[in-house]
Design an enzyme around this catalytic site. Structure first.
Site, PDB file in Angstrom:
ATOM      1  N   CYS A 166     -62.455 114.372  68.053  1.00  0.00           N
ATOM      2  CA  CYS A 166     -61.090 114.733  68.441  1.00  0.00           C
ATOM      3  C   CYS A 166     -61.034 115.078  69.931  1.00  0.00           C
ATOM      4  CB  CYS A 166     -60.605 115.930  67.622  1.00  0.00           C
ATOM      5  SG  CYS A 166     -58.936 116.495  68.033  1.00  0.00           S
ATOM      6  N   GLN A 191     -55.446 124.841  46.959  1.00  0.00           N
ATOM      7  CA  GLN A 191     -56.724 124.439  47.531  1.00  0.00           C
ATOM      8  C   GLN A 191     -56.456 123.494  48.693  1.00  0.00           C
ATOM      9  OE1 GLN A 191     -59.609 125.699  46.845  1.00  0.00           O
ATOM     10  NE2 GLN A 191     -58.995 126.875  45.028  1.00  0.00           N
ATOM     11  N   GLU A 226     -51.951 136.280  37.110  1.00  0.00           N
ATOM     12  CA  GLU A 226     -51.694 136.125  38.550  1.00  0.00           C
ATOM     13  C   GLU A 226     -50.756 137.232  39.005  1.00  0.00           C
ATOM     14  OE1 GLU A 226     -51.057 135.401  42.322  1.00  0.00           O
ATOM     15  OE2 GLU A 226     -52.604 134.294  41.211  1.00  0.00           O
ATOM     16  N   CYS A 235     -63.760 131.530  48.478  1.00  0.00           N
ATOM     17  CA  CYS A 235     -63.742 130.917  49.810  1.00  0.00           C
ATOM     18  C   CYS A 235     -64.406 131.829  50.836  1.00  0.00           C
ATOM     19  CB  CYS A 235     -62.305 130.596  50.231  1.00  0.00           C
ATOM     20  SG  CYS A 235     -61.221 132.040  50.327  1.00  0.00           S
ATOM     21  N   ASP A 266     -60.810 133.422  40.664  1.00  0.00           N
ATOM     22  CA  ASP A 266     -60.698 132.747  41.962  1.00  0.00           C
ATOM     23  C   ASP A 266     -59.837 133.602  42.890  1.00  0.00           C
ATOM     24  OD1 ASP A 266     -60.595 130.965  44.075  1.00  0.00           O
ATOM     25  OD2 ASP A 266     -59.174 129.607  43.107  1.00  0.00           O
ATOM     26  N   PHE A 277     -56.527 135.391  38.677  1.00  0.00           N
ATOM     27  CA  PHE A 277     -56.030 134.925  39.974  1.00  0.00           C
ATOM     28  C   PHE A 277     -55.654 133.442  39.829  1.00  0.00           C
ATOM     29  CE2 PHE A 277     -59.228 138.234  40.705  1.00  0.00           C
ATOM     30  CZ  PHE A 277     -58.519 139.161  41.464  1.00  0.00           C
TER      31      PHE A 277
END
Length: 415
Positions: free
Chosen positions: A64, A248, A295, A372, A346, A275
């Site tokens: 890039c 995601q 959730e 993550c 998650d 979650f």
């Protein structure tokens, strides 16, 4: 400060090169282990790269033209096999820091132009609207004409997005644009622009949204235009997420995470999906198991509920119980999981400390953690292991190409 020559000994966890000097460590961006470089110390243990004097064999040309100026990527200059090894090492290091011994699978790679959601900054000047990413460690917005991270639908829309938001920006403020590529087109959520647009401005923004063929335009949470319902498909279930919902980052990465979760769950009859968001795992799990989906965001649960009511019977899904509950303040208790065969959790980057403590006290035979953030995953994993679980497998999945961020799936079994 005086320019100095240094040798890079390793890469830090954020992807910067680390040089050992008589006065301590220096962190140098855009360098690689083994390289000799001329740098200019900038204070607080950091330095600016002036020139690579001796390049590593792992160095490649960045794909890039904005790399090194734009703050979006850190590691485009690193050969992909070495990059994959470094990312896997970050997961191993996080586990080791918590005294956890588990083999880590090879990294499941990401591909360029696969990010379906990204956030951009925008500002208005006398010359027009600048849209792009913030520069590295800077408040300057770097105008971009290309981005090898995002899907082509987003990359080709940069000029349209600048035209879209122009009337809603003041010259003193800055706006954030969360852009998601959905099955129905781009879904754009703007925050930080002019507050409470009046009728004239609302009409103009809606007109421009139509002109650039957006599916939906949201301004500070207020839907100004929705020409098509922005749908996202989770394992055959089409869901209309509320504006700026969590998804995601890539379709391919999501498919890998779902596959790993399903492989681990196997023929479990009752599964808790904690979650759950808008149903990333719920839809896939419900094809074979009864699911309790929990959730904290009511709007996301409502979106999943609508989709299940309309499509669940035709898809042959098992029963799904939906619960809106803040799992940080009110985690699911072990006594609520007595008949549960498996748990999938998650959480956001902060992890699930409170929920992990409750899970550690449970008798659920199988727990699958999706994360993550390797550091908070390792913290929560330590809690589960101390509670009698064994971490049997960890698989890192790259959805954040050329950055230090990484997704992973960890499998825990009750000993």
């Amino acid at each position: 400060m005086t320019d100095v020559e240094v040798t890079i000994s390793s890469l830090g966890h954020l992807g910067d090169g680390v040089a050992e000097t008589p006065t301590g460590q220096l962190f140098v961006p855009f360098t690689l282990a083994g390289e000799r470089a001329l740098v200019r110390p900038s204070g607080e243990g950091r330095a600016e790269l002036l020139k690579v004097l001796e390049a590593s064999s792992e160095r490649v040309a960045a794909p890039c033209k904005h790399f090194g100026i734009c703050g979006g990527c850190t590691l485009q200059h690193m050969e992909m096999a070495s990059y994959a090894g470094w990312k896997r090492l970050q997961v191993t290091a996080a586990l080791n820091a918590r005294g956890l011994d588990c083999d880590v699978d090879p990294l499941v790679p990401a591909t360029p132009r696969s990010r379906r959601r990204a956030s951009f900054a925008a500002t208005r000047t006398k010359k027009g609207v600048t849209i792009g990413y913030y520069g590295r460690a800077s408040h300057t917005i770097i105008a971009i004409q290309e981005c090898p991270l995002v899907v082509p639908e987003i990359e080709s829309a940069f000029a349209d997005l600048a035209h879209l938001v122009e009337p809603g920006l003041s010259r003193k403020g800055r706006a954030s644009l969360a852009v998601t590529a959905t099955d129905a087109g781009l879904d754009v959520a703007v925050s930080g622009g002019k507050e409470a647009p009046d009728g004239v401005l609302r009409a103009e923004l809606a007109k421009r949204a139509a002109a650039v063929n957006l599916a939906r335009l949201t301004w500070d949470g207020d839907i100004l235009a929705e020409r098509r319902i922005p749908l996202v498909t989770f394992s055959g279930l089409s869901v209309a997420p509320p504006p700026d919902s969590f998804l995601q980052a890539t379709v391919e990465g999501e498919a890998t995470l779902v596959r790993l979760v399903l492989e681990a769950v196997g023929d479990a009859k009752r599964v808790a999906d904690l979650f759950a968001g808008c149903g990333t795992f719920t839809a896939a799990l419900a094809k074979r198991s009864a699911v309790l989906a929990v959730e904290g965001e009511a709007k996301q649960i409502a979106a999943l509920d609508r989709a299940l009511r309309m499509q669940g019977p035709a898809l042959g899904l098992k029963p799904v119980d939906l619960v809106t509950r803040d799992l940080f303040r009110r985690p699911i208790h072990a006594s609520e999981l007595l008949k549960t065969d498996a748990v999938v959790f998650d959480p956001p980057r902060a992890g699930a400390a409170a929920q992990a403590e409750m899970l550690a006290k449970s008798s659920v035979p199988l727990i699958i953690g999706v994360s993550c953030n390797p550091a908070t995953f390792a913290r929560d994993a330590r809690t589960l292991v101390d509670g009698g679980y064994k971490l049997t497998r960890v698989t890192p999945v790259d959805q954040f190409l050329w950055s230090p961020h990484i997704e992973l799936v960890g499998i825990f079994r009750k000993e």
